[in-house]
Motif scaffolding. Structure first.
Motif, PDB file in Angstrom:
ATOM      1  N   THR A  77       0.825  -1.219   0.000  1.00  0.00           N
ATOM      2  CA  THR A  77       0.000   0.000   0.000  1.00  0.00           C
ATOM      3  C   THR A  77       0.854   1.261   0.000  1.00  0.00           C
ATOM      4  O   THR A  77       0.498   2.246  -0.654  1.00  0.00           O
ATOM      5  N   GLY A  78       1.969   1.210   0.749  1.00  0.00           N
ATOM      6  CA  GLY A  78       2.795   2.414   0.909  1.00  0.00           C
ATOM      7  C   GLY A  78       1.936   3.543   1.440  1.00  0.00           C
ATOM      8  O   GLY A  78       1.231   3.406   2.440  1.00  0.00           O
ATOM      9  N   CYS A  79       1.948   4.667   0.733  1.00  0.00           N
ATOM     10  CA  CYS A  79       1.192   5.845   1.169  1.00  0.00           C
ATOM     11  C   CYS A  79      -0.265   5.814   0.708  1.00  0.00           C
ATOM     12  O   CYS A  79      -1.032   6.717   1.028  1.00  0.00           O
ATOM     13  N   GLY A  80      -0.645   4.829  -0.099  1.00  0.00           N
ATOM     14  CA  GLY A  80      -2.043   4.699  -0.529  1.00  0.00           C
ATOM     15  C   GLY A  80      -2.362   5.289  -1.884  1.00  0.00           C
ATOM     16  O   GLY A  80      -3.510   5.203  -2.353  1.00  0.00           O
ATOM     17  N   TYR A  81      -1.360   5.867  -2.553  1.00  0.00           N
ATOM     18  CA  TYR A  81      -1.638   6.552  -3.829  1.00  0.00           C
ATOM     19  C   TYR A  81      -2.184   5.607  -4.910  1.00  0.00           C
ATOM     20  O   TYR A  81      -3.239   5.864  -5.504  1.00  0.00           O
ATOM     21  N   GLN A  82      -1.476   4.511  -5.139  1.00  0.00           N
ATOM     22  CA  GLN A  82      -1.922   3.607  -6.197  1.00  0.00           C
ATOM     23  C   GLN A  82      -3.287   2.995  -5.870  1.00  0.00           C
ATOM     24  O   GLN A  82      -4.107   2.783  -6.763  1.00  0.00           O
ATOM     25  N   ALA A  83      -3.542   2.751  -4.581  1.00  0.00           N
ATOM     26  CA  ALA A  83      -4.848   2.214  -4.178  1.00  0.00           C
ATOM     27  C   ALA A  83      -5.958   3.182  -4.586  1.00  0.00           C
ATOM     28  O   ALA A  83      -7.024   2.776  -5.052  1.00  0.00           O
ATOM     29  N   ALA A  84      -5.690   4.484  -4.419  1.00  0.00           N
ATOM     30  CA  ALA A  84      -6.691   5.497  -4.794  1.00  0.00           C
ATOM     31  C   ALA A  84      -6.914   5.502  -6.308  1.00  0.00           C
ATOM     32  O   ALA A  84      -8.055   5.606  -6.778  1.00  0.00           O
ATOM     33  N   VAL A  85      -5.847   5.349  -7.072  1.00  0.00           N
ATOM     34  CA  VAL A  85      -5.988   5.290  -8.536  1.00  0.00           C
ATOM     35  C   VAL A  85      -6.787   4.035  -8.921  1.00  0.00           C
ATOM     36  O   VAL A  85      -7.734   4.104  -9.717  1.00  0.00           O
ATOM     37  N   LEU A  86      -6.431   2.910  -8.311  1.00  0.00           N
ATOM     38  CA  LEU A  86      -7.110   1.647  -8.642  1.00  0.00           C
ATOM     39  C   LEU A  86      -8.587   1.683  -8.263  1.00  0.00           C
ATOM     40  O   LEU A  86      -9.415   1.046  -8.913  1.00  0.00           O
ATOM     41  N   SER A  87      -8.919   2.454  -7.216  1.00  0.00           N
ATOM     42  CA  SER A  87     -10.318   2.511  -6.762  1.00  0.00           C
ATOM     43  C   SER A  87     -11.237   3.062  -7.843  1.00  0.00           C
ATOM     44  O   SER A  87     -12.438   2.839  -7.821  1.00  0.00           O
ATOM     45  N   ARG A  88     -10.645   3.796  -8.799  1.00  0.00           N
ATOM     46  CA  ARG A  88     -11.442   4.378  -9.881  1.00  0.00           C
ATOM     47  C   ARG A  88     -11.546   3.443 -11.070  1.00  0.00           C
ATOM     48  O   ARG A  88     -12.242   3.747 -12.047  1.00  0.00           O
ATOM     49  N   LEU A  89     -10.835   2.314 -11.006  1.00  0.00           N
ATOM     50  CA  LEU A  89     -10.807   1.387 -12.143  1.00  0.00           C
ATOM     51  C   LEU A  89     -11.394   0.027 -11.815  1.00  0.00           C
ATOM     52  O   LEU A  89     -11.743  -0.736 -12.714  1.00  0.00           O
ATOM     53  N   ALA A  90     -11.468  -0.292 -10.520  1.00  0.00           N
ATOM     54  CA  ALA A  90     -11.931  -1.624 -10.108  1.00  0.00           C
ATOM     55  C   ALA A  90     -13.120  -1.487  -9.163  1.00  0.00           C
ATOM     56  O   ALA A  90     -13.309  -0.453  -8.528  1.00  0.00           O
ATOM     57  N   ARG A  91     -13.891  -2.561  -9.063  1.00  0.00           N
ATOM     58  CA  ARG A  91     -15.051  -2.544  -8.180  1.00  0.00           C
ATOM     59  C   ARG A  91     -14.619  -2.502  -6.713  1.00  0.00           C
ATOM     60  O   ARG A  91     -15.129  -1.717  -5.934  1.00  0.00           O
ATOM     61  N   GLU A  92     -13.669  -3.370  -6.333  1.00  0.00           N
ATOM     62  CA  GLU A  92     -13.165  -3.400  -4.961  1.00  0.00           C
ATOM     63  C   GLU A  92     -11.645  -3.476  -5.000  1.00  0.00           C
ATOM     64  O   GLU A  92     -11.089  -4.209  -5.818  1.00  0.00           O
ATOM     65  N   VAL A  93     -11.004  -2.745  -4.127  1.00  0.00           N
ATOM     66  CA  VAL A  93      -9.541  -2.776  -4.028  1.00  0.00           C
ATOM     67  C   VAL A  93      -9.150  -3.219  -2.617  1.00  0.00           C
ATOM     68  O   VAL A  93      -9.531  -2.586  -1.637  1.00  0.00           O
ATOM     69  N   TYR A  94      -8.408  -4.314  -2.534  1.00  0.00           N
ATOM     70  CA  TYR A  94      -7.816  -4.763  -1.284  1.00  0.00           C
ATOM     71  C   TYR A  94      -6.347  -4.415  -1.376  1.00  0.00           C
ATOM     72  O   TYR A  94      -5.688  -4.803  -2.336  1.00  0.00           O
ATOM     73  N   SER A  95      -5.821  -3.670  -0.409  1.00  0.00           N
ATOM     74  CA  SER A  95      -4.423  -3.266  -0.469  1.00  0.00           C
ATOM     75  C   SER A  95      -3.755  -3.623   0.840  1.00  0.00           C
ATOM     76  O   SER A  95      -4.214  -3.250   1.918  1.00  0.00           O
ATOM     77  N   ILE A  96      -2.651  -4.366   0.744  1.00  0.00           N
ATOM     78  CA  ILE A  96      -1.994  -4.886   1.951  1.00  0.00           C
ATOM     79  C   ILE A  96      -0.597  -4.302   2.104  1.00  0.00           C
ATOM     80  O   ILE A  96       0.129  -4.132   1.123  1.00  0.00           O
ATOM     81  N   GLU A  97      -0.255  -3.957   3.347  1.00  0.00           N
ATOM     82  CA  GLU A  97       1.051  -3.345   3.653  1.00  0.00           C
ATOM     83  C   GLU A  97       1.644  -4.054   4.870  1.00  0.00           C
ATOM     84  O   GLU A  97       0.938  -4.313   5.838  1.00  0.00           O
ATOM     85  N   ARG A  98       2.968  -4.294   4.828  1.00  0.00           N
ATOM     86  CA  ARG A  98       3.628  -5.021   5.922  1.00  0.00           C
ATOM     87  C   ARG A  98       4.204  -4.100   7.000  1.00  0.00           C
ATOM     88  O   ARG A  98       4.604  -4.580   8.066  1.00  0.00           O
ATOM     89  N   LEU A  99       4.287  -2.795   6.723  1.00  0.00           N
ATOM     90  CA  LEU A  99       4.819  -1.850   7.713  1.00  0.00           C
ATOM     91  C   LEU A  99       3.664  -1.077   8.352  1.00  0.00           C
ATOM     92  O   LEU A  99       2.957  -0.330   7.668  1.00  0.00           O
ATOM     93  N   ARG A 100       3.500  -1.262   9.660  1.00  0.00           N
ATOM     94  CA  ARG A 100       2.379  -0.662  10.383  1.00  0.00           C
ATOM     95  C   ARG A 100       2.341   0.866  10.199  1.00  0.00           C
ATOM     96  O   ARG A 100       1.285   1.454   9.981  1.00  0.00           O
ATOM     97  N   GLY A 101       3.529   1.488  10.226  1.00  0.00           N
ATOM     98  CA  GLY A 101       3.595   2.953  10.107  1.00  0.00           C
ATOM     99  C   GLY A 101       3.013   3.441   8.788  1.00  0.00           C
ATOM    100  O   GLY A 101       2.335   4.483   8.745  1.00  0.00           O
TER     101      GLY A 101
END
Ligand code: SAH
Length: 202
Positions: A77-101
């Motif tokens: 996920t990192g900072c969430g940027y790509q997830a936001a872009v994908l949210s406009r192209l896909a029905r549901e976006v699951y984004s996983i990140e290994r660093l809690r921060g």
């Protein structure tokens, strides 16, 4: 546009304000086509590679049969940027990140955008996320030496996986894996530079 021609992708890239996803000191560089530090040694991907991966996702065979892009899993996920872009192209976006921060940071960045179809997960994306499977597409924003078998298992038939993969010489290449009724078809594309895929959480 940098070689990107799909109107849907250009529209998504135009709609998501990248400056919202970087620290205040980097805001004036947010619209340059470069990766930028986001903390904990990680980076926000270059916009051109985010768009490139989005175009490749929209090439998944499953879209021809189901008419749209259903569930997508993003690894890193990192900072969430790509997830936001994908949210406009896909029905549901699951984004996983290994660093809690960074998982927490992405939550803060995405909250004001109120994207009801983005689901942020904290965990080791090398295992995928079986609860959301099968996915129409899986996109990895971090690269390892091999594709974890779980990713291919969790892909729907007709689905597409896009991930950086490091060759023996250490050079990362962008890999596309299409899951067909007859098995997996791999295509190696251009050289890329992503942060390393790591196992476990921190
Ligand atoms: N998608 C981001 C890119 C973030 S950089 C963007 O929009 O710019 C890639 C991220 O992958 C890093 O935050 C890193 O911590 C994460 N990562 C690396 N290995 C991972 C793993 N096994 N599971 C989940 N995230 C991982």
């Amino acid at each position: 546009a940098a070689g990107i021609t799909m109107p849907k992708v250009l529209e998504a890239m135009g709609a998501v304000e990248r400056h919202r996803f970087v620290d205040s000191g980097l805001v004036n560089q947010a619209y340059e086509d470069t990766s930028l530090p986001i903390g904990l040694g990680q980076t926000i991907s270059k916009p051109s590679i985010v768009a490139r991966m989005a175009e490749l996702l929209l090439g998944a065979e499953i879209i021809r049969t189901s008419g749209s892009l259903g569930r997508v899993l993003e690894i890193g996920t990192g900072c969430g940027y790509q997830a936001a872009v994908l949210s406009r192209l896909a029905r549901e976006v699951y984004s996983i990140e290994r660093l809690r921060g960074l998982h927490d940071k992405a939550r803060v960045h995405l909250r004001p955008l109120r994207l009801a179809n983005v689901h942020l997960l904290f965990g080791d994306g090398m295992l995928g996320f079986a609860q959301g499977a099968p996915y129409a597409a899986i996109v990895a924003a971090a690269g390892g030496a091999a594709i974890p078998p779980q990713w291919c298992e969790q892909l729907a038939v007709g689905g597409r996986l896009i991930a950086p993969i490091a060759g023996a010489d250490g050079q990362q290449m962008l890999l596309v894996v299409d899951k067909t009724a007859h098995g997996l078809k791999q295509t190696v594309l251009e050289p890329v530079h992503f942060v390393p895929l790591k196992s476990g959480v921190a």
